[in-house]
Design a protein around this motif. Structure first.
Motif, PDB file in Angstrom:
ATOM      1  N   LEU A  95      -2.728  -7.801  -5.086  1.00  0.00           N
ATOM      2  CA  LEU A  95      -1.580  -7.169  -5.082  1.00  0.00           C
ATOM      3  C   LEU A  95      -1.527  -5.774  -4.542  1.00  0.00           C
ATOM      4  CD1 LEU A  95       0.117  -8.603  -8.508  1.00  0.00           C
ATOM      5  CD2 LEU A  95       0.336  -9.537  -6.086  1.00  0.00           C
ATOM      6  N   ASN A  96      -2.423  -5.006  -4.909  1.00  0.00           N
ATOM      7  CA  ASN A  96      -2.437  -3.574  -4.556  1.00  0.00           C
ATOM      8  C   ASN A  96      -2.591  -3.647  -2.860  1.00  0.00           C
ATOM      9  OD1 ASN A  96      -2.276  -2.184  -6.887  1.00  0.00           O
ATOM     10  ND2 ASN A  96      -4.241  -2.207  -7.310  1.00  0.00           N
ATOM     11  N   LYS A  97      -3.038  -4.619  -2.397  1.00  0.00           N
ATOM     12  CA  LYS A  97      -3.288  -4.734  -1.157  1.00  0.00           C
ATOM     13  C   LYS A  97      -2.295  -5.274  -0.419  1.00  0.00           C
ATOM     14  CE  LYS A  97      -6.586  -7.163   2.602  1.00  0.00           C
ATOM     15  NZ  LYS A  97      -7.829  -7.648   2.650  1.00  0.00           N
ATOM     16  N   THR A  98      -1.654  -6.447  -0.723  1.00  0.00           N
ATOM     17  CA  THR A  98      -0.532  -6.772  -0.175  1.00  0.00           C
ATOM     18  C   THR A  98       0.623  -6.651  -0.411  1.00  0.00           C
ATOM     19  OG1 THR A  98      -0.152  -8.535  -2.037  1.00  0.00           O
ATOM     20  CG2 THR A  98      -1.768  -9.375  -0.404  1.00  0.00           C
ATOM     21  N   ARG A  99       0.873  -5.653  -1.590  1.00  0.00           N
ATOM     22  CA  ARG A  99       2.292  -4.965  -2.107  1.00  0.00           C
ATOM     23  C   ARG A  99       3.108  -6.174  -2.199  1.00  0.00           C
ATOM     24  NH1 ARG A  99       0.687  -0.253  -3.722  1.00  0.00           N
ATOM     25  NH2 ARG A  99      -0.821   0.870  -2.058  1.00  0.00           N
ATOM     26  N   TYR A 100       2.849  -7.434  -2.418  1.00  0.00           N
ATOM     27  CA  TYR A 100       3.993  -8.638  -2.542  1.00  0.00           C
ATOM     28  C   TYR A 100       4.661  -8.244  -3.813  1.00  0.00           C
ATOM     29  CZ  TYR A 100       6.040 -12.870  -3.278  1.00  0.00           C
ATOM     30  OH  TYR A 100       6.952 -13.997  -3.431  1.00  0.00           O
ATOM     31  N   ALA A 101       4.032  -7.821  -5.024  1.00  0.00           N
ATOM     32  CA  ALA A 101       4.722  -7.382  -6.193  1.00  0.00           C
ATOM     33  C   ALA A 101       4.242  -5.887  -6.696  1.00  0.00           C
ATOM     34  CB  ALA A 101       4.488  -8.395  -7.217  1.00  0.00           C
ATOM     35  N   ASN A 102       5.130  -5.512  -7.554  1.00  0.00           N
ATOM     36  CA  ASN A 102       4.947  -3.812  -8.060  1.00  0.00           C
ATOM     37  C   ASN A 102       4.028  -4.005  -9.334  1.00  0.00           C
ATOM     38  OD1 ASN A 102       5.998  -2.697  -5.884  1.00  0.00           O
ATOM     39  ND2 ASN A 102       8.240  -3.168  -6.738  1.00  0.00           N
ATOM     40  N   ILE A 103       3.097  -3.741  -9.635  1.00  0.00           N
ATOM     41  CA  ILE A 103       2.342  -3.952 -11.057  1.00  0.00           C
ATOM     42  C   ILE A 103       2.667  -2.642 -11.907  1.00  0.00           C
ATOM     43  CG2 ILE A 103       0.163  -3.705 -12.188  1.00  0.00           C
ATOM     44  CD1 ILE A 103      -1.141  -4.882  -9.583  1.00  0.00           C
ATOM     45  N   ILE A 104       3.559  -2.992 -12.943  1.00  0.00           N
ATOM     46  CA  ILE A 104       4.257  -2.142 -13.879  1.00  0.00           C
ATOM     47  C   ILE A 104       2.966  -1.698 -14.881  1.00  0.00           C
ATOM     48  CG2 ILE A 104       5.907  -1.746 -15.396  1.00  0.00           C
ATOM     49  CD1 ILE A 104       6.991  -1.776 -12.544  1.00  0.00           C
ATOM     50  N   ALA A 105       2.187  -2.798 -15.316  1.00  0.00           N
ATOM     51  CA  ALA A 105       1.304  -2.695 -16.410  1.00  0.00           C
ATOM     52  C   ALA A 105       0.237  -3.624 -16.100  1.00  0.00           C
ATOM     53  CB  ALA A 105       1.888  -2.638 -17.817  1.00  0.00           C
TER      54      ALA A 105
END
Length: 406
Positions: free
Chosen positions: A309-319
């Motif tokens: 997810l950090n690579k694709t930025r498909y979603a924003n990690i909140i926690a």
């Protein structure tokens, strides 16, 4: 009739004495113990020698580091017993296991004896892993028509394949020799699956004993080795061995599906980039892009989800949360307690765990303790699992084997 207990040993000095003590203190004493030191450098090799000096039943073999497959072959070659039982050097066994094996062998003519095991976690918790069968004597027809289909579940992903681990089985040496001799020494994981499945298929009779005699230590670092860059090639060796045996069986479709699940699990853990699917987050249920998400699970696969997810930025990690957050924080990983869920706003929680039973437990906690609606919990999508093929390298292996059969 004699049993040989074979223990491959490699740098497990923290756990080795407990393992060997559990073996030498058996209530039945007439059996052989073979400790195969696979080039240990942490003092394990000295512990092996110390025990051998004190107990004439123990034979120690020192070899240069060659991997667990070669260590098992070395122990098997040196074994005097008619039956072989493998014990991992970081685990331990109950004091009556060998007596129970002998009682069964004296009463029945079987090729294998199956037992249950208990997973022992670092935090003191434990979980009994039970075979889904009743105790008793079974023949080859039942093994092939019933047991093989249920050995590893394919209705969920991923049901643990502990049932195929060596230490669930006491195995006739002749059958073990047949199925282990040609296994590549390069294999590091699933070296048990590629042998125990064929041994079961070759057995005329087995006995299932509904007792928990084996304690399987769950180490936080136990799966780190499969992130080795060479593991992808080794997984292809595993798949080739399984496919070549499974395509000859009447239950081949079920067996091939189990093989797919085993390899898909490994790929997702070790090299998830090989399974990237356009759009979304494989292999999870669809959810909108740019959603605010919480990742639950900080094990190897949870780390992969965060990286993806950090690579694709498909979603924003909140926690990022895990019930064992304190242990992970000691390792320098920024993981919080699940209680963080009371304090933050988010759209979805992604279950960053591969084992089906663990995901189910987490889901129950999220719903009952944190009062989170099931719609906000993103789980692995079984349709996506079943409709997605293994990478092309594995497809080529299957096609090649099937063409050879024509």
């Amino acid at each position: 009739m004699k049993i040989s207990v074979v223990v491959p040993v490699y740098n497990t000095v923290r756990y080795l004495k407990k393992c060997i003590d559990s073996i030498v203190k058996q209530s039945f004493i007439d059996f052989q113990i073979i400790l195969v030191d696979d080039g240990s450098t942490d003092g394990s090799e000295r512990i092996c020698d110390e025990y051998a000096k004190a107990d004439s039943r123990i034979k120690v073999i020192h070899q240069t580091n060659s991997g667990v497959v070669r260590a098992r072959k070395t122990g098997l070659k040196a074994a005097d017993g008619d039956y072989i039982y493998y014990v991992d050097s970081d685990d331990w066994i109950d004091e009556n296991i060998i007596k129970s094996f002998m009682d069964i062998l004296l009463q029945y003519s079987v090729n294998m004896v199956l037992i249950d095991n208990k997973r022992e976690y670092e935090n003191g918790n434990s979980f009994i892993s039970m075979l889904p069968f009743e105790e008793g004597l079974y023949g080859q027809e039942w093994i092939k028509s019933v047991m093989i289909g249920q050995l590893m579940r394919t209705d969920v992903f991923f049901a643990s394949s502990d049932r195929a681990a060596y230490w669930n089985y006491l195995i006739d040496k002749k059958i073990l020799l047949k199925n282990q001799k040609n296994i590549s020494d390069q294999i590091r994981i699933w070296d048990d699956v590629v042998v125990t499945y064929p041994c079961l298929l070759d057995s005329s009779h087995i006995y299932i004993k509904k007792e928990v005699y084996y304690h399987y230590r769950q180490r936080s670092d136990s799966l780190k080795r499969i992130r080795d860059s060479r593991e992808y090639g080794r997984l292809q060796l595993v798949y080739s061995l399984l496919v070549r045996r499974f395509v000859t069986e009447a239950k081949r479709e079920t067996l091939l599906k189990q093989a797919k699940y085993i390899l898909l699990y490994s790929i997702l853990f070790a090299v998830p980039e090989k399974m990237q699917v356009t759009g979304g987050l494989f292999p999870y249920q669809k959810f909108p892009p740019n959603s605010r998400v919480v990742i639950y699970g900080a094990g190897g696969f949870g780390k992969n989800i965060v990286d993806i997810l950090n690579k694709t930025r498909y979603a924003n990690i909140i926690a990022w949360v895990d019930k064992s957050f304190a242990i992970y924080k000691e390792e320098g990983i920024k993981v919080d307690s699940p209680d963080m869920l009371y304090q933050i706003e988010y759209d979805y929680i992604i279950l960053g765990v591969l084992i089906a039973g663990v995901r189910e437990d987490i889901k129950k906690i999220l719903i009952t303790k944190y009062h989170i609606s099931e719609e906000k919990i993103i789980d692995i999508d079984m349709n996506m699992i079943n409709n997605t093929s293994l990478p092309i390298e594995f497809q080529n292996i299957l096609n090649e084997v099937q063409n050879e059969m024509i």
